[in-house]
Design an enzyme around this catalytic site. Sequence first.
Site, PDB file in Angstrom:
ATOM      1  N   ASP A 164      15.327  -5.886   1.416  1.00 41.49           N
ATOM      2  CA  ASP A 164      16.251  -6.670   1.338  1.00 41.49           C
ATOM      3  C   ASP A 164      17.529  -7.238   1.411  1.00 41.49           C
ATOM      4  O   ASP A 164      18.686  -7.395   1.604  1.00 41.49           O
ATOM      5  CB  ASP A 164      16.572  -4.866   0.103  1.00 41.49           C
ATOM      6  CG  ASP A 164      17.176  -3.897   1.299  1.00 41.49           C
ATOM      7  OD1 ASP A 164      16.809  -3.855   2.116  1.00 41.49           O
ATOM      8  OD2 ASP A 164      17.422  -3.137   0.097  1.00 41.49           O
ATOM      9  N   LYS A 174      24.301  -1.591  -1.957  1.00 41.08           N
ATOM     10  CA  LYS A 174      23.862  -2.008  -3.049  1.00 41.08           C
ATOM     11  C   LYS A 174      23.020  -0.593  -3.709  1.00 41.08           C
ATOM     12  O   LYS A 174      23.116   0.628  -2.828  1.00 41.08           O
ATOM     13  CB  LYS A 174      22.784  -3.189  -3.034  1.00 41.08           C
ATOM     14  CG  LYS A 174      21.500  -2.792  -2.326  1.00 41.08           C
ATOM     15  CD  LYS A 174      19.732  -1.460  -2.676  1.00 41.08           C
ATOM     16  CE  LYS A 174      19.331  -0.443  -1.574  1.00 41.08           C
ATOM     17  NZ  LYS A 174      18.286  -0.222  -1.891  1.00 41.08           N
TER      18      LYS A 174
HETATM   19  O1  C5P Z   1      11.892  -3.131   4.672  1.00 42.65           O
HETATM   20  P1  C5P Z   1      12.392  -2.130   4.769  1.00 42.65           P
HETATM   21  O2  C5P Z   1      12.237  -1.557   6.269  1.00 42.65           O
HETATM   22  O3  C5P Z   1      13.063  -1.630   4.043  1.00 42.65           O
HETATM   23  O4  C5P Z   1      11.291  -1.197   4.833  1.00 42.65           O
HETATM   24  C1  C5P Z   1      10.119   0.236   4.943  1.00 42.65           C
HETATM   25  C2  C5P Z   1       9.326   1.071   4.449  1.00 42.65           C
HETATM   26  O5  C5P Z   1       9.345   0.901   3.008  1.00 42.65           O
HETATM   27  C3  C5P Z   1       8.481  -0.401   4.783  1.00 42.65           C
HETATM   28  O6  C5P Z   1       7.496   0.126   6.122  1.00 42.65           O
HETATM   29  C4  C5P Z   1       7.082   0.482   3.997  1.00 42.65           C
HETATM   30  O7  C5P Z   1       6.629   1.540   4.444  1.00 42.65           O
HETATM   31  C5  C5P Z   1       8.102   0.443   2.704  1.00 42.65           C
HETATM   32  N1  C5P Z   1       8.355  -0.355   2.244  1.00 42.65           N
HETATM   33  C6  C5P Z   1       6.862  -0.925   0.647  1.00 42.65           C
HETATM   34  N2  C5P Z   1       6.940  -2.147   0.478  1.00 42.65           N
HETATM   35  C7  C5P Z   1       8.238  -2.303  -0.315  1.00 42.65           C
HETATM   36  C8  C5P Z   1       9.521  -2.159   0.495  1.00 42.65           C
HETATM   37  C9  C5P Z   1       9.392  -1.116   1.419  1.00 42.65           C
HETATM   38  O8  C5P Z   1       6.066  -0.054   1.338  1.00 42.65           O
HETATM   39  N3  C5P Z   1       8.623  -3.550  -1.134  1.00 42.65           N
END
Ligand code: C5P
Length: 284
Positions: free
Chosen positions: A135, A10
């Site tokens: 996501d 994406k």
């Molecule tokens: O969910 P994902 O693995 O993409 O998130 C990785 C890190 O990015 C999370 O642990 C968090 O620190 C940060 N994050 C965030 N807010 C979001 C998505 C991710 O703070 N909406």
Amino acid sequence: MSVRVKAYAKLNLTLGITGVDNGWHMLDSLVCSIDVFDLITLSKRRDGQVTVQMRGMGAEALPPEQNNAYKAAVAYVNRFKTCGADITVYKNIPMCAGLGGSSADAAGVIRGMGRLYGAGSERELKALADTLGSDTGYMLTGGFARLSGRGERVFPIEASARLSLLLLLPPHGVSTPLCYKRYDEVPSPPHLSGNAVSALINGDIPRLGAELNNALYQPAASLNGDIKTAFEELSSFSPLGVNMTGSGSCVYALFENDEFCRWAKSRYRGKFECIITKSIIPAL
Ligand code: C5P
């Protein structure tokens, strides 16, 4: 019995941050799938075990506990009490680039397990995907969508646009948690995605190009100097817009058509890997 699934990457066309809730950043983001995918094969096992082999792009060494494809398969088996699967992921999506490769793999595995075993409604699969990453739920369906919450609230967008894109891939990625932390040190006013969404729905691609934005650009560029270089290199081709996806480090340019994209690629003299692609609506 075995199945094959294409797990598409994406791009974030916009990524606005509207606030923080419980440590999570609340997003308003317009996203699209692009025609860059990992191929995943899954075959049924008679026991509850899951094996995952990664092929290509150096992903072979990824330990299972850090591998979202593995975690997704185990989560599916535990949730629906099915047997396991032998899974192979043929990597093609550049890693640590903000292209959602590991979420795409997790979502692709959930889809594939769903096809193998037939367990789980769309809603249950989405809820399971949401436990694996912000996501991952969106990646189950892909296509054009506006995301909110931490990225798990998905509003699909009907649009027939086919975006011509040139991607530049700096060799090193950016840590997503570190990037959000850097953002918190210097937050920027929220930039909402409404205008970009209207431009996309109306097929006004030049306006969409002018609306591309990403609140994580400045923090990511402060963590990885190549991002600014890539941004400037792409801007020199005067595309409709240039932006970074996710927390980087991939930077992309939106062009009027494929011919301009090819022209820019043929004239690119920089040092970064350069990929031509287009937006795609994945067939489910
Ligand atoms: O969910 P994902 O693995 O993409 O998130 C990785 C890190 O990015 C999370 O642990 C968090 O620190 C940060 N994050 C965030 N807010 C979001 C998505 C991710 O703070 N909406």
